[in-house]
Design an enzyme around this catalytic site. Structure first.
Site, PDB file in Angstrom:
ATOM      1  N   LYS A 131      27.988  64.403  63.594  1.00 61.66           N
ATOM      2  CA  LYS A 131      27.566  65.890  63.366  1.00 61.66           C
ATOM      3  C   LYS A 131      26.185  66.104  63.410  1.00 61.66           C
ATOM      4  O   LYS A 131      25.560  67.116  63.713  1.00 61.66           O
ATOM      5  CB  LYS A 131      28.257  66.363  61.988  1.00 61.66           C
ATOM      6  CG  LYS A 131      27.491  67.474  61.178  1.00 61.66           C
ATOM      7  CD  LYS A 131      28.197  67.881  59.965  1.00 61.66           C
ATOM      8  CE  LYS A 131      27.759  66.995  58.861  1.00 61.66           C
ATOM      9  NZ  LYS A 131      26.383  67.692  58.215  1.00 61.66           N
ATOM     10  N   ARG A 171      22.461  74.461  56.213  1.00 63.66           N
ATOM     11  CA  ARG A 171      21.056  74.484  56.432  1.00 63.66           C
ATOM     12  C   ARG A 171      20.405  73.924  57.603  1.00 63.66           C
ATOM     13  O   ARG A 171      19.453  74.448  57.943  1.00 63.66           O
ATOM     14  CB  ARG A 171      20.569  73.607  55.222  1.00 63.66           C
ATOM     15  CG  ARG A 171      20.738  74.234  54.040  1.00 63.66           C
ATOM     16  CD  ARG A 171      20.482  73.115  52.864  1.00 63.66           C
ATOM     17  NE  ARG A 171      19.083  72.591  53.280  1.00 63.66           N
ATOM     18  CZ  ARG A 171      17.891  73.259  52.924  1.00 63.66           C
ATOM     19  NH1 ARG A 171      17.836  74.334  52.207  1.00 63.66           N
ATOM     20  NH2 ARG A 171      16.760  72.792  53.534  1.00 63.66           N
ATOM     21  N   CYS A 208      20.638  74.082  47.531  1.00 64.63           N
ATOM     22  CA  CYS A 208      22.204  73.946  47.514  1.00 64.63           C
ATOM     23  C   CYS A 208      22.350  72.726  46.659  1.00 64.63           C
ATOM     24  O   CYS A 208      21.784  72.327  45.581  1.00 64.63           O
ATOM     25  CB  CYS A 208      22.453  73.613  48.953  1.00 64.63           C
ATOM     26  SG  CYS A 208      22.001  71.950  49.303  1.00 64.63           S
ATOM     27  N   ARG A 216      15.913  71.432  48.388  1.00 63.78           N
ATOM     28  CA  ARG A 216      15.894  71.544  49.887  1.00 63.78           C
ATOM     29  C   ARG A 216      14.935  72.375  50.458  1.00 63.78           C
ATOM     30  O   ARG A 216      15.486  73.118  51.252  1.00 63.78           O
ATOM     31  CB  ARG A 216      17.336  71.443  50.301  1.00 63.78           C
ATOM     32  CG  ARG A 216      18.131  70.538  49.779  1.00 63.78           C
ATOM     33  CD  ARG A 216      19.529  70.144  50.605  1.00 63.78           C
ATOM     34  NE  ARG A 216      19.224  69.794  51.648  1.00 63.78           N
ATOM     35  CZ  ARG A 216      20.504  69.554  52.774  1.00 63.78           C
ATOM     36  NH1 ARG A 216      21.662  70.058  52.270  1.00 63.78           N
ATOM     37  NH2 ARG A 216      20.190  69.090  53.861  1.00 63.78           N
ATOM     38  N   PRO A 217      13.679  72.247  50.174  1.00 66.21           N
ATOM     39  CA  PRO A 217      12.600  73.136  50.848  1.00 66.21           C
ATOM     40  C   PRO A 217      12.480  72.788  52.373  1.00 66.21           C
ATOM     41  O   PRO A 217      13.096  72.031  52.910  1.00 66.21           O
ATOM     42  CB  PRO A 217      11.367  72.857  50.111  1.00 66.21           C
ATOM     43  CG  PRO A 217      11.569  71.299  49.716  1.00 66.21           C
ATOM     44  CD  PRO A 217      12.999  71.122  49.413  1.00 66.21           C
ATOM     45  N   ILE A 218      11.956  73.871  53.177  1.00 66.71           N
ATOM     46  CA  ILE A 218      11.481  73.591  54.375  1.00 66.71           C
ATOM     47  C   ILE A 218      10.297  73.525  54.896  1.00 66.71           C
ATOM     48  O   ILE A 218       9.552  73.824  55.743  1.00 66.71           O
ATOM     49  CB  ILE A 218      12.172  74.508  55.430  1.00 66.71           C
ATOM     50  CG1 ILE A 218      12.050  76.002  55.100  1.00 66.71           C
ATOM     51  CG2 ILE A 218      13.929  74.296  55.493  1.00 66.71           C
ATOM     52  CD1 ILE A 218      12.330  76.752  56.382  1.00 66.71           C
ATOM     53  N   ASP A 219       9.384  73.495  53.565  1.00 66.36           N
ATOM     54  CA  ASP A 219       7.924  73.598  54.009  1.00 66.36           C
ATOM     55  C   ASP A 219       7.222  72.648  55.058  1.00 66.36           C
ATOM     56  O   ASP A 219       6.321  72.705  55.502  1.00 66.36           O
ATOM     57  CB  ASP A 219       7.190  73.092  52.595  1.00 66.36           C
ATOM     58  CG  ASP A 219       7.607  71.790  51.921  1.00 66.36           C
ATOM     59  OD1 ASP A 219       8.734  71.567  51.702  1.00 66.36           O
ATOM     60  OD2 ASP A 219       6.623  70.984  51.508  1.00 66.36           O
ATOM     61  N   ASP A 250      24.066  59.964  52.189  1.00 66.21           N
ATOM     62  CA  ASP A 250      25.061  60.609  52.545  1.00 66.21           C
ATOM     63  C   ASP A 250      26.202  59.553  52.400  1.00 66.21           C
ATOM     64  O   ASP A 250      27.430  59.739  52.532  1.00 66.21           O
ATOM     65  CB  ASP A 250      24.930  61.098  54.168  1.00 66.21           C
ATOM     66  CG  ASP A 250      24.064  62.065  54.462  1.00 66.21           C
ATOM     67  OD1 ASP A 250      23.686  62.796  53.353  1.00 66.21           O
ATOM     68  OD2 ASP A 250      23.976  62.431  55.658  1.00 66.21           O
ATOM     69  N   ARG A 266      33.617  70.296  56.897  1.00 67.27           N
ATOM     70  CA  ARG A 266      32.449  70.360  57.597  1.00 67.27           C
ATOM     71  C   ARG A 266      31.840  69.327  58.283  1.00 67.27           C
ATOM     72  O   ARG A 266      31.083  69.281  59.114  1.00 67.27           O
ATOM     73  CB  ARG A 266      31.445  70.729  56.422  1.00 67.27           C
ATOM     74  CG  ARG A 266      31.577  72.056  55.992  1.00 67.27           C
ATOM     75  CD  ARG A 266      30.483  72.591  54.998  1.00 67.27           C
ATOM     76  NE  ARG A 266      28.985  72.043  55.737  1.00 67.27           N
ATOM     77  CZ  ARG A 266      27.952  71.511  54.886  1.00 67.27           C
ATOM     78  NH1 ARG A 266      28.056  71.699  53.434  1.00 67.27           N
ATOM     79  NH2 ARG A 266      26.860  71.430  55.489  1.00 67.27           N
TER      80      ARG A 266
HETATM   81  N1  EPU Z   1      11.932  67.705  52.032  1.00 64.97           N
HETATM   82  C1  EPU Z   1      10.850  68.487  51.860  1.00 64.97           C
HETATM   83  N2  EPU Z   1      10.555  69.491  52.549  1.00 64.97           N
HETATM   84  C2  EPU Z   1      11.184  69.927  53.860  1.00 64.97           C
HETATM   85  C3  EPU Z   1      12.063  69.069  54.245  1.00 64.97           C
HETATM   86  C4  EPU Z   1      12.619  68.090  53.487  1.00 64.97           C
HETATM   87  O1  EPU Z   1      10.394  68.293  50.533  1.00 64.97           O
HETATM   88  O2  EPU Z   1      10.393  70.653  54.400  1.00 64.97           O
HETATM   89  C5  EPU Z   1      12.654  66.602  51.409  1.00 64.97           C
HETATM   90  C6  EPU Z   1      13.972  66.882  50.859  1.00 64.97           C
HETATM   91  O3  EPU Z   1      14.065  67.681  50.073  1.00 64.97           O
HETATM   92  C7  EPU Z   1      14.285  65.566  50.699  1.00 64.97           C
HETATM   93  C8  EPU Z   1      13.592  64.526  51.822  1.00 64.97           C
HETATM   94  O4  EPU Z   1      12.723  65.511  52.094  1.00 64.97           O
HETATM   95  O5  EPU Z   1      14.013  65.107  49.414  1.00 64.97           O
HETATM   96  C9  EPU Z   1      14.667  64.521  53.128  1.00 64.97           C
HETATM   97  O6  EPU Z   1      15.281  65.524  53.437  1.00 64.97           O
HETATM   98  P1  EPU Z   1      15.450  65.671  55.238  1.00 64.97           P
HETATM   99  O7  EPU Z   1      14.526  66.866  55.617  1.00 64.97           O
HETATM  100  O8  EPU Z   1      15.272  64.517  55.688  1.00 64.97           O
HETATM  101  O9  EPU Z   1      16.843  66.131  54.974  1.00 64.97           O
HETATM  102  P2  EPU Z   1      17.414  67.245  56.010  1.00 64.97           P
HETATM  103  O10 EPU Z   1      17.119  67.188  57.271  1.00 64.97           O
HETATM  104  O11 EPU Z   1      17.627  68.673  55.182  1.00 64.97           O
HETATM  105  C10 EPU Z   1      19.401  65.896  56.993  1.00 64.97           C
HETATM  106  C11 EPU Z   1      21.114  65.836  56.808  1.00 64.97           C
HETATM  107  C12 EPU Z   1      21.450  65.612  55.526  1.00 64.97           C
HETATM  108  C13 EPU Z   1      20.793  64.244  54.798  1.00 64.97           C
HETATM  109  C14 EPU Z   1      19.527  63.968  54.901  1.00 64.97           C
HETATM  110  C15 EPU Z   1      18.849  62.735  54.675  1.00 64.97           C
HETATM  111  C16 EPU Z   1      21.399  67.284  58.657  1.00 64.97           C
HETATM  112  C17 EPU Z   1      21.713  68.392  59.122  1.00 64.97           C
HETATM  113  N3  EPU Z   1      21.480  67.140  57.300  1.00 64.97           N
HETATM  114  O12 EPU Z   1      19.112  66.788  56.119  1.00 64.97           O
HETATM  115  O13 EPU Z   1      22.780  65.486  55.613  1.00 64.97           O
HETATM  116  O14 EPU Z   1      21.590  63.917  53.654  1.00 64.97           O
HETATM  117  O15 EPU Z   1      18.901  64.464  56.261  1.00 64.97           O
HETATM  118  O16 EPU Z   1      19.295  62.029  55.280  1.00 64.97           O
HETATM  119  O17 EPU Z   1      21.057  66.301  59.422  1.00 64.97           O
HETATM  120  C18 EPU Z   1      25.289  65.681  55.132  1.00 64.97           C
HETATM  121  O18 EPU Z   1      25.448  65.585  56.164  1.00 64.97           O
HETATM  122  O19 EPU Z   1      26.075  65.744  53.914  1.00 64.97           O
HETATM  123  C19 EPU Z   1      23.785  66.110  54.872  1.00 64.97           C
HETATM  124  C20 EPU Z   1      23.411  66.566  53.651  1.00 64.97           C
END
Ligand code: EPU
Length: 433
Positions: A20, A92, A116, A121-124, A315, A408
């Site tokens: 996924k 997200r 969530c 889960r910011p996207i900064d 995960d 999901r």
């Molecule tokens: N983070 C920030 N700022 C950002 C993005 C992330 O501070 O702009 C922080 C997050 O808060 C977290 C860390 O960086 O502490 C890692 O987050 P990451 O961005 O790697 O996670 P993600 O891309 O939002 C993906 C998976 C998640 C999985 C995480 C970690 C997808 C769609 N989602 O999320 O999967 O837990 O990587 O491996 O690929 C799931 O499948 O159940 C799931 C939640």
């Protein structure tokens, strides 16, 4: 809801689905070209339907063949629309359309995802990376509104990590955007997850120039345009890991076929330490029969710390916690990525597990407890999986409510567990009425 009758030994074979978390960015990457992309091994999941709906909403044509698990996506006509709050709120992963939209059309409007249940889960990091590529990014009434002065993004040298290390989504978004930028982009602190490597391979098949995939330094040399391609998604390591933990918990012989053991090296090492006998071969992992409760040769308490790849995956943290409830002694789980990702704990307590939170991000499991079935509520995808696993070994029946989360990320879970010998059925959920 799912109703699981515990105590039935598991034995048999499950075939691993496509990933996924690899497919979601790959689907978004289809926005980067006007030609058709064909993706194989696409799992039949709610999140997949959602990203495909979003792409259709953005003007793409999508053809899906469920019998062959294949999807054709074509983003022929521009301009494209916007990804709205309803979709982004529900998943997200929809923010993955931001980078490709911006790179292809020079502007993008995507709802800002909120927090969530697993944390803030910011996207900064995504936004910072796009700004480094020359985008103008504003937050306006809950939307990210981004544009590219001059029309084309410019390559840049950037560090893309955050306080918890690399970001999977941030790396994916910037890698996609950089493919069509002018010049070279170097991403330091890039995510090394297999899903990002798979995205990179997909982009390369589209004509992108990318080096360093799977390392923390990824270099993308921008091209004028990308074209159509065909790609097969990698196996879902989290799905595979969940079924392997199910085998370990029940002491049965469970074979997960068509998976990639190399993507699960840390889980396999931890399972070995925890006393779980395994056979590992080319493309399969099989738990070997054993008595998890044998005082000499059963499960052993084993600590894990979740970290970006190749560390222990967040995960699989909830599923590991369930396994540790059966290992005598104390095990410590440290969640470094999402320190609040412990919504499964109060539900596991209802089943009789002995657990407590310590400092931020740390949970202590007092293992060796026998669980007993009770009604529990699923809070998110992986927490639901953990509750199903707990139900498999709990005495009596466990009712898992709000189980839509599980659809999901796990294809037909009750059918697959059923073929392994689990007694599990789906019923309409009175709590959702
Ligand atoms: N983070 C920030 N700022 C950002 C993005 C992330 O501070 O702009 C922080 C997050 O808060 C977290 C860390 O960086 O502490 C890692 O987050 P990451 O961005 O790697 O996670 P993600 O891309 O939002 C993906 C998976 C998640 C999985 C995480 C970690 C997808 C769609 N989602 O999320 O999967 O837990 O990587 O491996 O690929 C799931 O499948 O159940 C799931 C939640």
């Amino acid at each position: 809801m799912l109703v699981v009758e515990g105590g039935h030994p598991l034995e048999g074979v499950v075939t691993c689905s496509g990933s996924k978390n690899a497919f979601l960015p790959i689907a978004a990457a289809a926005l980067l070209t006007s030609e058709t992309v064909k993706v194989r091994r696409v799992p039949d999941l709610a999140d997949v339907r959602l990203i495909l709906n979003i792409l259709e909403g953005l003007g793409c044509s999508v053809e899906r063949d469920l019998t062959t698990s294949t999807v054709h996506i074509r983003a022929k006509d521009l301009p494209l629309g916007e990804a709205g709050w309803e979709d982004v709120r529900r998943m997200r992963g929809s923010v993955y359309v931001l980078g490709p939209l911006l790179a292809r059309t020079g502007s993008a409007k995507v709802s800002l995802p909120g927090g969530c249940v697993i944390g803030q889960r910011p996207i900064d990091i995504h936004l910072r990376g796009l700004q480094e590529l020359g985008a103008k990014v504003d937050i306006d009434h809950g939307h990210v509104v981004a544009s590219v002065p001059g029309g084309r993004l410019r390559g840049a040298h950037m560090y893309l990590g955050g306080s918890s290390g690399s970001s999977v989504g941030g790396t994916g978004n910037i890698m996609m955007a950089a493919c069509l930028a002018e010049g070279e982009t170097i991403i330091e602190g890039a995510a090394c997850e297999p899903e990002i490597v798979d995205l990179g391979h997909f982009l390369i098949s589209m004509g992108a120039k990318i080096e360093g995939l799977g390392s923390p330094r990824v270099t993308v040399t921008g091209v004028e345009e990308l074209g159509g391609c065909e790609h097969e998604v990698i196996p879902d390591r989290i799905e595979a890991g969940t079924y392997i933990i199910a085998g370990a918990l029940t002491g049965g012989r469970v074979k997960v076929d068509e998976c990639e053991p190399g993507h699960l090296a840390v889980l396999l090492a931890r399972l070995h330490e925890a006393g779980v006998p395994l056979e590992i071969g080319g493309g399969f992992i099989e738990t070997q029969p054993f008595d998890p409760h044998d005082p000499g040769n059963g499960l052993r308490a084993t600590d894990v710390t979740t970290l970006p790849y190749p560390g222990f995956p967040t995960d699989l943290q909830a599923q590991w916690m369930v396994l540790m409830t059966q290992a005598p002694g104390i095990s410590v789980i440290t969640e470094k990525l999402f320190p609040d990702r412990y919504m499964h704990m109060p539900e596991l307590l209802r089943l009789g597990a002995e657990l407590r939170r310590q400092n931020a991000g740390t949970a202590i499991v007092q293992g060796g407890t026998r669980l007993s079935g009770a009604p529990v509520t699923a809070s998110d995808l992986r927490a639901s999986a953990a509750l199903v696993l707990a139900g498999l070994i709990a005495k009596g029946e466990t009712e898992i409510h709000r189980v839509y989360h599980i659809d999901r990320g796990y294809e037909r879970i009750e059918e697959r567990l059923g073929t392994l010998g689990a007694v599990i059925r789906r019923e309409s959920d009175p709590w959702q009425a």
